[in-house]
Write a protein that holds these residues in place. Structure first.
Motif, PDB file in Angstrom:
ATOM      1  N   LEU A  15      33.678 -50.240-128.770  1.00 56.00           N
ATOM      2  CA  LEU A  15      35.131 -50.271-128.588  1.00 56.00           C
ATOM      3  C   LEU A  15      35.852 -49.756-129.826  1.00 56.00           C
ATOM      4  O   LEU A  15      36.809 -48.981-129.725  1.00 56.00           O
ATOM      5  N   TYR A  16      35.399 -50.196-130.998  1.00 52.10           N
ATOM      6  CA  TYR A  16      36.003 -49.734-132.250  1.00 52.10           C
ATOM      7  C   TYR A  16      35.857 -48.219-132.376  1.00 52.10           C
ATOM      8  O   TYR A  16      36.806 -47.522-132.734  1.00 52.10           O
ATOM      9  N   LEU A  17      34.647 -47.706-132.097  1.00 48.46           N
ATOM     10  CA  LEU A  17      34.409 -46.271-132.212  1.00 48.46           C
ATOM     11  C   LEU A  17      35.317 -45.490-131.261  1.00 48.46           C
ATOM     12  O   LEU A  17      35.914 -44.479-131.652  1.00 48.46           O
ATOM     13  N   ALA A  18      35.445 -45.980-130.040  1.00 56.18           N
ATOM     14  CA  ALA A  18      36.298 -45.293-129.061  1.00 56.18           C
ATOM     15  C   ALA A  18      37.759 -45.322-129.502  1.00 56.18           C
ATOM     16  O   ALA A  18      38.438 -44.284-129.487  1.00 56.18           O
ATOM     17  N   CYS A  19      38.241 -46.485-129.904  1.00 56.86           N
ATOM     18  CA  CYS A  19      39.658 -46.612-130.273  1.00 56.86           C
ATOM     19  C   CYS A  19      39.995 -45.827-131.539  1.00 56.86           C
ATOM     20  O   CYS A  19      41.032 -45.152-131.590  1.00 56.86           O
ATOM     21  N   PHE A  20      39.150 -45.903-132.547  1.00 61.15           N
ATOM     22  CA  PHE A  20      39.421 -45.144-133.761  1.00 61.15           C
ATOM     23  C   PHE A  20      39.245 -43.641-133.516  1.00 61.15           C
ATOM     24  O   PHE A  20      39.937 -42.830-134.137  1.00 61.15           O
ATOM     25  N   GLY A  21      38.359 -43.273-132.609  1.00 60.41           N
ATOM     26  CA  GLY A  21      38.215 -41.863-132.242  1.00 60.41           C
ATOM     27  C   GLY A  21      39.471 -41.342-131.558  1.00 60.41           C
ATOM     28  O   GLY A  21      39.948 -40.242-131.848  1.00 60.41           O
ATOM     29  N   ILE A  22      40.029 -42.145-130.641  1.00 55.42           N
ATOM     30  CA  ILE A  22      41.277 -41.770-129.973  1.00 55.42           C
ATOM     31  C   ILE A  22      42.411 -41.669-130.990  1.00 55.42           C
ATOM     32  O   ILE A  22      43.214 -40.734-130.947  1.00 55.42           O
ATOM     33  N   GLY A  23      42.466 -42.627-131.916  1.00 61.73           N
ATOM     34  CA  GLY A  23      43.500 -42.590-132.953  1.00 61.73           C
ATOM     35  C   GLY A  23      43.394 -41.344-133.818  1.00 61.73           C
ATOM     36  O   GLY A  23      44.393 -40.661-134.073  1.00 61.73           O
ATOM     37  N   ALA A  24      42.183 -41.039-134.269  1.00 58.22           N
ATOM     38  CA  ALA A  24      41.987 -39.843-135.099  1.00 58.22           C
ATOM     39  C   ALA A  24      42.370 -38.587-134.324  1.00 58.22           C
ATOM     40  O   ALA A  24      43.034 -37.689-134.857  1.00 58.22           O
ATOM     41  N   PHE A  25      41.986 -38.525-133.055  1.00 60.01           N
ATOM     42  CA  PHE A  25      42.319 -37.375-132.215  1.00 60.01           C
ATOM     43  C   PHE A  25      43.830 -37.212-132.098  1.00 60.01           C
ATOM     44  O   PHE A  25      44.362 -36.106-132.252  1.00 60.01           O
ATOM     45  N   ASN A  26      44.533 -38.295-131.822  1.00 65.12           N
ATOM     46  CA  ASN A  26      45.987 -38.218-131.640  1.00 65.12           C
ATOM     47  C   ASN A  26      46.710 -37.803-132.918  1.00 65.12           C
ATOM     48  O   ASN A  26      47.628 -36.970-132.878  1.00 65.12           O
ATOM     49  N   HIS A  27      46.303 -38.362-134.051  1.00 70.05           N
ATOM     50  CA  HIS A  27      46.956 -37.988-135.311  1.00 70.05           C
ATOM     51  C   HIS A  27      46.615 -36.547-135.689  1.00 70.05           C
ATOM     52  O   HIS A  27      47.470 -35.815-136.190  1.00 70.05           O
ATOM     53  N   ALA A  28      45.372 -36.123-135.427  1.00 68.15           N
ATOM     54  CA  ALA A  28      44.991 -34.735-135.705  1.00 68.15           C
ATOM     55  C   ALA A  28      45.751 -33.772-134.785  1.00 68.15           C
ATOM     56  O   ALA A  28      46.186 -32.704-135.222  1.00 68.15           O
ATOM     57  N   ARG A  29      45.934 -34.163-133.535  1.00 68.26           N
ATOM     58  CA  ARG A  29      46.690 -33.340-132.584  1.00 68.26           C
ATOM     59  C   ARG A  29      48.132 -33.168-133.069  1.00 68.26           C
ATOM     60  O   ARG A  29      48.671 -32.062-133.045  1.00 68.26           O
ATOM     61  N   ASP A  30      48.752 -34.264-133.531  1.00 63.49           N
ATOM     62  CA  ASP A  30      50.105 -34.169-134.078  1.00 63.49           C
ATOM     63  C   ASP A  30      50.145 -33.236-135.280  1.00 63.49           C
ATOM     64  O   ASP A  30      51.058 -32.416-135.420  1.00 63.49           O
ATOM     65  N   PHE A  31      49.149 -33.374-136.148  1.00 62.36           N
ATOM     66  CA  PHE A  31      49.078 -32.550-137.356  1.00 62.36           C
ATOM     67  C   PHE A  31      48.952 -31.066-136.985  1.00 62.36           C
ATOM     68  O   PHE A  31      49.633 -30.211-137.555  1.00 62.36           O
ATOM     69  N   LEU A  32      48.084 -30.771-136.026  1.00 60.68           N
ATOM     70  CA  LEU A  32      47.899 -29.373-135.626  1.00 60.68           C
ATOM     71  C   LEU A  32      49.112 -28.820-134.884  1.00 60.68           C
ATOM     72  O   LEU A  32      49.462 -27.649-135.030  1.00 60.68           O
ATOM     73  N   ALA A  33      49.778 -29.655-134.106  1.00 64.06           N
ATOM     74  CA  ALA A  33      50.934 -29.199-133.325  1.00 64.06           C
ATOM     75  C   ALA A  33      52.190 -29.039-134.169  1.00 64.06           C
ATOM     76  O   ALA A  33      52.985 -28.118-133.943  1.00 64.06           O
ATOM     77  N   TYR A  34      52.385 -29.939-135.158  1.00 65.44           N
ATOM     78  CA  TYR A  34      53.648 -29.961-135.898  1.00 65.44           C
ATOM     79  C   TYR A  34      53.513 -29.613-137.375  1.00 65.44           C
ATOM     80  O   TYR A  34      54.478 -29.685-138.117  1.00 65.44           O
ATOM     81  N   GLY A  35      52.313 -29.290-137.816  1.00 63.12           N
ATOM     82  CA  GLY A  35      52.132 -28.837-139.190  1.00 63.12           C
ATOM     83  C   GLY A  35      51.979 -29.964-140.197  1.00 63.12           C
ATOM     84  O   GLY A  35      51.638 -31.090-139.850  1.00 63.12           O
ATOM     85  N   TRP A  36      52.240 -29.621-141.452  1.00 62.89           N
ATOM     86  CA  TRP A  36      51.995 -30.526-142.575  1.00 62.89           C
ATOM     87  C   TRP A  36      52.829 -31.803-142.517  1.00 62.89           C
ATOM     88  O   TRP A  36      52.483 -32.793-143.138  1.00 62.89           O
ATOM     89  N   ARG A  37      53.936 -31.767-141.815  1.00 59.21           N
ATOM     90  CA  ARG A  37      54.813 -32.947-141.754  1.00 59.21           C
ATOM     91  C   ARG A  37      55.100 -33.318-140.300  1.00 59.21           C
ATOM     92  O   ARG A  37      56.208 -33.168-139.814  1.00 59.21           O
ATOM     93  N   PRO A  38      54.091 -33.827-139.597  1.00 63.37           N
ATOM     94  CA  PRO A  38      54.283 -34.108-138.174  1.00 63.37           C
ATOM     95  C   PRO A  38      55.246 -35.260-137.891  1.00 63.37           C
ATOM     96  O   PRO A  38      55.757 -35.374-136.787  1.00 63.37           O
ATOM     97  N   TYR A  39      55.470 -36.099-138.880  1.00 59.71           N
ATOM     98  CA  TYR A  39      56.350 -37.253-138.688  1.00 59.71           C
ATOM     99  C   TYR A  39      57.539 -37.160-139.657  1.00 59.71           C
ATOM    100  O   TYR A  39      57.936 -38.151-140.260  1.00 59.71           O
ATOM    101  N   SER A  40      58.102 -35.970-139.775  1.00 65.68           N
ATOM    102  CA  SER A  40      59.169 -35.740-140.755  1.00 65.68           C
ATOM    103  C   SER A  40      60.428 -36.541-140.450  1.00 65.68           C
ATOM    104  O   SER A  40      61.273 -36.701-141.318  1.00 65.68           O
ATOM    105  N   TRP A  41      60.562 -37.057-139.254  1.00 62.23           N
ATOM    106  CA  TRP A  41      61.712 -37.878-138.885  1.00 62.23           C
ATOM    107  C   TRP A  41      61.655 -39.252-139.545  1.00 62.23           C
ATOM    108  O   TRP A  41      62.649 -39.949-139.600  1.00 62.23           O
ATOM    109  N   GLY A  42      60.482 -39.649-140.037  1.00 61.94           N
ATOM    110  CA  GLY A  42      60.322 -40.980-140.632  1.00 61.94           C
ATOM    111  C   GLY A  42      60.363 -40.945-142.143  1.00 61.94           C
ATOM    112  O   GLY A  42      60.366 -39.875-142.764  1.00 61.94           O
ATOM    113  N   PRO A  43      60.392 -42.118-142.761  1.00 62.15           N
ATOM    114  CA  PRO A  43      60.339 -42.196-144.220  1.00 62.15           C
ATOM    115  C   PRO A  43      59.037 -41.555-144.739  1.00 62.15           C
ATOM    116  O   PRO A  43      57.998 -41.616-144.078  1.00 62.15           O
TER     117      PRO A  43
END
Length: 105
Positions: A15-43
């Motif tokens: 379960l840990y491997l699956a959940c952390f894998g999904i988390g890594a995938f989602n954050h990497a997807r954001d990084f690839l889609a939006y560049g170096w600052r995928p969460y620029s709207w936040g602090p």
């Protein structure tokens, strides 16, 4: 022969491997889609933390798959606690909070 404890550990680890894998995938997807600052709207500190989750999630996975399983579990707990704190801050205090409405009216 595998004991019940071994079986439970394997299930929880899976379960840990699956959940952390999904988390890594989602954050990497954001990084690839939006560049170096995928969460620029936040602090900046939250943006850095959320982006660092790519590496932290992958490190948890690597540790859980290695002989350093205990370190992997400890890091997993620390990452989950830090992530809950960061997300709660963003929702309650930060820039995300005013944009979300959980209750009608």
């Amino acid at each position: 022969m595998e004991t019940r404890l071994d079986l439970r550990f394997r299930i929880v680890s899976g379960l840990y491997l699956a959940c952390f894998g999904i988390g890594a995938f989602n954050h990497a997807r954001d990084f690839l889609a939006y560049g170096w600052r995928p969460y620029s709207w936040g602090p900046t500190i939250l943006e850095l933390f959320w982006t660092s989750l790519i590496l932290l999630d992958l490190l948890v996975i690597a540790l859980l798959l290695s002989r350093f399983k205990r370190s992997g579990l400890l890091l997993a707990g620390a990452v989950m606690i830090a992530d809950v704190i960061a997300n709660t801050y963003a929702l309650v205090v930060g820039p995300v909070g005013p944009k979300l409405r959980f209750w009608p009216g």
